[in-house]
Structure formats: structure tokens, C-alpha cells
Design an enzyme around this catalytic site. Structure first.
Site, PDB file in Angstrom:
ATOM      1  N   ILE A  82     108.921   3.991 -45.738  1.00 47.68           N
ATOM      2  CA  ILE A  82     108.262   4.912 -44.822  1.00 47.68           C
ATOM      3  C   ILE A  82     107.913   4.133 -43.559  1.00 47.68           C
ATOM      4  O   ILE A  82     107.857   2.903 -43.571  1.00 47.68           O
ATOM      5  CB  ILE A  82     106.992   5.577 -45.432  1.00 47.68           C
ATOM      6  CG1 ILE A  82     105.993   4.523 -45.932  1.00 47.68           C
ATOM      7  CG2 ILE A  82     107.370   6.516 -46.557  1.00 47.68           C
ATOM      8  CD1 ILE A  82     104.729   5.126 -46.521  1.00 47.68           C
ATOM      9  N   ASP A  83     107.699   4.839 -42.466  1.00 47.22           N
ATOM     10  CA  ASP A  83     107.482   4.201 -41.180  1.00 47.22           C
ATOM     11  C   ASP A  83     106.196   3.369 -41.173  1.00 47.22           C
ATOM     12  O   ASP A  83     105.267   3.616 -41.947  1.00 47.22           O
ATOM     13  CB  ASP A  83     107.397   5.250 -40.063  1.00 47.22           C
ATOM     14  CG  ASP A  83     108.691   6.015 -39.872  1.00 47.22           C
ATOM     15  OD1 ASP A  83     109.757   5.464 -40.222  1.00 47.22           O
ATOM     16  OD2 ASP A  83     108.634   7.161 -39.390  1.00 47.22           O
ATOM     17  N   LYS A  84     106.161   2.420 -40.254  1.00 46.23           N
ATOM     18  CA  LYS A  84     105.010   1.518 -40.113  1.00 46.23           C
ATOM     19  C   LYS A  84     103.698   2.284 -40.054  1.00 46.23           C
ATOM     20  O   LYS A  84     102.732   1.966 -40.764  1.00 46.23           O
ATOM     21  CB  LYS A  84     105.175   0.665 -38.860  1.00 46.23           C
ATOM     22  CG  LYS A  84     103.957  -0.179 -38.503  1.00 46.23           C
ATOM     23  CD  LYS A  84     104.141  -0.899 -37.179  1.00 46.23           C
ATOM     24  CE  LYS A  84     102.876  -1.652 -36.791  1.00 46.23           C
ATOM     25  NZ  LYS A  84     103.004  -2.315 -35.469  1.00 46.23           N
ATOM     26  N   ARG A  99     109.203  13.744 -38.432  1.00 47.42           N
ATOM     27  CA  ARG A  99     108.792  13.653 -37.030  1.00 47.42           C
ATOM     28  C   ARG A  99     109.802  14.366 -36.124  1.00 47.42           C
ATOM     29  O   ARG A  99     109.429  15.076 -35.183  1.00 47.42           O
ATOM     30  CB  ARG A  99     108.644  12.180 -36.638  1.00 47.42           C
ATOM     31  CG  ARG A  99     107.608  11.457 -37.474  1.00 47.42           C
ATOM     32  CD  ARG A  99     107.738   9.945 -37.417  1.00 47.42           C
ATOM     33  NE  ARG A  99     107.316   9.415 -36.123  1.00 47.42           N
ATOM     34  CZ  ARG A  99     107.377   8.133 -35.802  1.00 47.42           C
ATOM     35  NH1 ARG A  99     107.874   7.257 -36.676  1.00 47.42           N
ATOM     36  NH2 ARG A  99     106.961   7.723 -34.619  1.00 47.42           N
TER      37      ARG A  99
END
Length: 347
Positions: free
Chosen positions: A154-156, A259
Site C-alpha cells: 500500500i502507498d506510503k 485514488r
């Protein structure tokens, strides 16, 4: 990945060089300068750095060093080689705390905090989840990208649940589940605007944005066959006037999928700087409202996205396991502000 910023000496051969990138040009590739070709392929690489790499003899096509003016053609093999290994291969175990939700001999479920990068890469060579995992666990299996234990990511600045494989068998079994889309993944997101439909499905191929290489985008119309297929199911959880809290279930797992898909339907994630959500996209022009939103941004200084639920079949027992991570404090604080605002200000 390297940042093309090393001051490498010129090399006559490539025997002592390490491969940092390899791309095979599509069969129908129209002739294109290799510096422009790599600009489209390598995230965060500037043309100046690529041209310097070519000048220093670090860019090869079909195993021959080329200048930046070389025209890439169909089936060309383009590689970037440096004298040092890729930074992500220089993995240093670090004593970083991990929030473990579940653990047995085969798997590990982790609740990742926002701000932690999952694996080393450009600009982030320490402090990642993998740096922490390799400190706390020995002999984690490598995935196809040589990243120990990692099955998905998953993204930062997204918080929430990840499953980690502790054995080779678990890695194979879990990777197959993600490939076959049999896992369950639910995210909660706060988005700009009032999502009118109570529920729905967003479909659209996702690929790299043609003008902004830091973003992905949905391709449609004549370009609909570009990118990779992506499907997101959403359901409204709470309407808060100028923002909406939604639940998203992923059928596919593309980079930045939620997103990109939510922005595509006009509901950019709240405070998602990369996709424009750090600006006021809905609401009034009153200074008090602007101050209120700024305070929300301070409370939640990241995109409002949390991987809340994760379900998968245990690779050894076959049992379906499901885990849930509560919405973290920063996101809850932001929601509390919006609940209070919508209750007292928006009729």
C-alpha cells in the site's frame, strides 16, 4: 532503483556493472530517442540525469553503450547499468517497531502506519517496512522482485493492513490469491464532494499519466485499451456536506487505484497532494471555512485513505481469515471535525 545521480566513471565494458533497469521496447515502438524513452519509463528521472548517464557510458541498447540520441526501435533491450548495486538491494535490517495484528508459522498480518514506505526504492532506502521485517524475522522468502516477504503493498501515506509471507509455500499461495482476485480488501476513504449514489462500481483501465509521470490516470475513449484493467466497488458510509466517507472494495490492485478511480468520478481523496486533493475542491469561499479546512489538513497531513479490512485463505489450513484495523487517530480526528462542521454549519 537508482536516481541516475551517481558520478560514475566511464566504462568500456559492462562486466563489472550492475543492472538497475531493463526495458524491452514493444514490437511496434516508433523510433524514439533513448533519453525520451527512459523519461517515460523511469519514475522521478530527469532528462539531465539520463543524458549524463548516457554520457558516462551507463545506458546500453542490446548490450552496446549508446548516446542519448540513439533511437529506440521495436524489440530493443534497453538497460541502465552502474558500478554499484541498486540501492534497494543493499537492504539493511533496522530495529523499527512493527504493529503485528496476527502471526503464525506461515503468515504475518501487519498494520502499517501512514508515512512508512513498504519497500526500499527511489529516495527511500531506509526506514521501510521491509527494513523492519528483515530485522525482526530471519529467512523471509523473496518475491519475484527480490523483496522479502512482500505479497502486496500500500502507498506510503496510506495506513492499514498488509499480509506478509513467512515461507516459500505461503508466498506462492498468497501471490496466487492476489493474482486470482480471491482476497478481500476494503479501504475507507474521505473524498471531496457529495457522492450522490449510495453505491456503485468504477471500471477503467489505469496506466501512467502521459504528462505527469508521478500520477496514474484512467484511459478511456480511443485510448481505453491502454493501461491495465481496474475495478473498484464503492459504498457511501457517511455524508458530511462537502466531503463523503466511502468504503471501497478492490477487485484488482493497480497502483493508486482508489485514488485514481475516485478522482476520475469527480471525488478526489481529501488532502491527496499528488492528485490535487490538498486544495479546497468543494465548499464556500468564506475565510472561516478556509481556516477550518486548513485545520483539517493539519490534523490529517496525508491522503485520507486506510486499508481497514483484509481477508485471505490461510495457505496451510485453507481457513478464510479476516482482519480489521480501526481507522487511525489522525483520520478519526479529521472526521470528527467534519461531523461537527456539517452538523452545525451545513443545513
Amino acid at each position: 532503483m537508482t536516481d541516475f545521480n551517481a558520478s560514475e566513471a566511464e566504462n568500456d565494458g559492462n562486466d563489472d556493472l550492475y543492472e538497475h533497469y531493463r526495458f524491452v521496447a514493444d514490437k511496434g515502438q516508433q523510433p524514439l530517442r533513448v533519453d525520451k524513452y527512459l523519461m517515460n519509463k523511469v519514475e522521478n528521472a530527469t532528462r539531465n540525469k539520463i543524458q549524463k548517464a548516457a554520457k558516462d557510458g551507463n545506458i546500453f541498447v542490446n548490450d552496446v553503450a549508446v548516446k542519448s540520441s540513439y533511437k529506440v526501435k521495436g524489440n530493443d533491450v534497453v538497460t541502465v547499468l552502474f558500478e554499484h548495486p541498486p540501492y534497494e538491494q543493499l537492504l539493511v535490517p533496522e530495529d523499527i517497531p512493527i504493529n503485528i495484528v496476527y502471526e503464525d508459522e506461515e503468515v504475518l498480518v501487519v498494520n502499517k502506519p501512514a508515512g512508512m514506505v513498504v519497500h526500499p526504492g527511489h529516495g527511500n532506502y531506509s526506514g521501510t517496512l521491509i527494513n523492519a521485517l528483515t530485522f525482526h524475522f530471519d529467512n523471509l522468502p523473496n518475491n519475484s522482485s527480490n523483496r522479502p516477504g512482500l505479497v502486496h503493498r500500500i502507498d506510503k501515506d496510506t495506513s492499514g493492513l498488509l499480509v506478509v509471507a513467512k515461507t516459500e509455500a505461503a508466498m506462492t499461495h498468497l501471490s496466487r490469491q492476489f493474482f486470482n482476485k480471491s482476497t478481500e480488501r476494503e479501504y475507507v476513504a474521505l473524498v471531496w464532494g457529495n457522492v450522490e449514489e449510495d453505491s456503485g462500481t468504477i471500471e477503467g483501465n489505469i496506466g501512467r499519466h502521459p504528462k505527469n509521470r508521478l500520477q496514474n490516470t484512467v484511459y478511456e475513449g480511443d485510448d481505453a485499451d491502454r493501461g491495465k484493467p481496474a475495478i473498484t466497488h464503492f459504498k457511501v458510509l457517511e455524508r458530511l456536506g462537502y466531503v463523503t466517507l466511502v468504503s471501497c472494495n478492490l477487485e484488482t490492485g493497480r497502483t493508486h487505484q482508489i485514488r485514481v478511480h475516485l478522482k476520475h468520478i469527480g471525488h478526489t481523496l481529501f488532502n491527496d497532494e499528488r492528485y490535487g486533493g490538498e486544495r479546497i475542491l468543494k465548499g464556500t469561499h468564506f475565510s472561516k471555512y478556509k481556516q477550518f479546512v486548513e485545520n483539517c489538513f493539519k490534523v490529517l497531513p496525508r491522503q485520507a485513505l486506510h486499508a481497514r479490512t483484509l481477508g485471505f485463505e490461510h495457505p496451510q489450513t485453507g481457513e478464510m481469515l479476516r482482519f480489521e484495523a480501526p481507522i487511525p487517530e489522525d483520520m478519526e480526528s479529521c472526521l470528527a471535525k467534519w461531523r461537527n462542521y456539517s452538523k452545525h454549519v451545513i443545513e
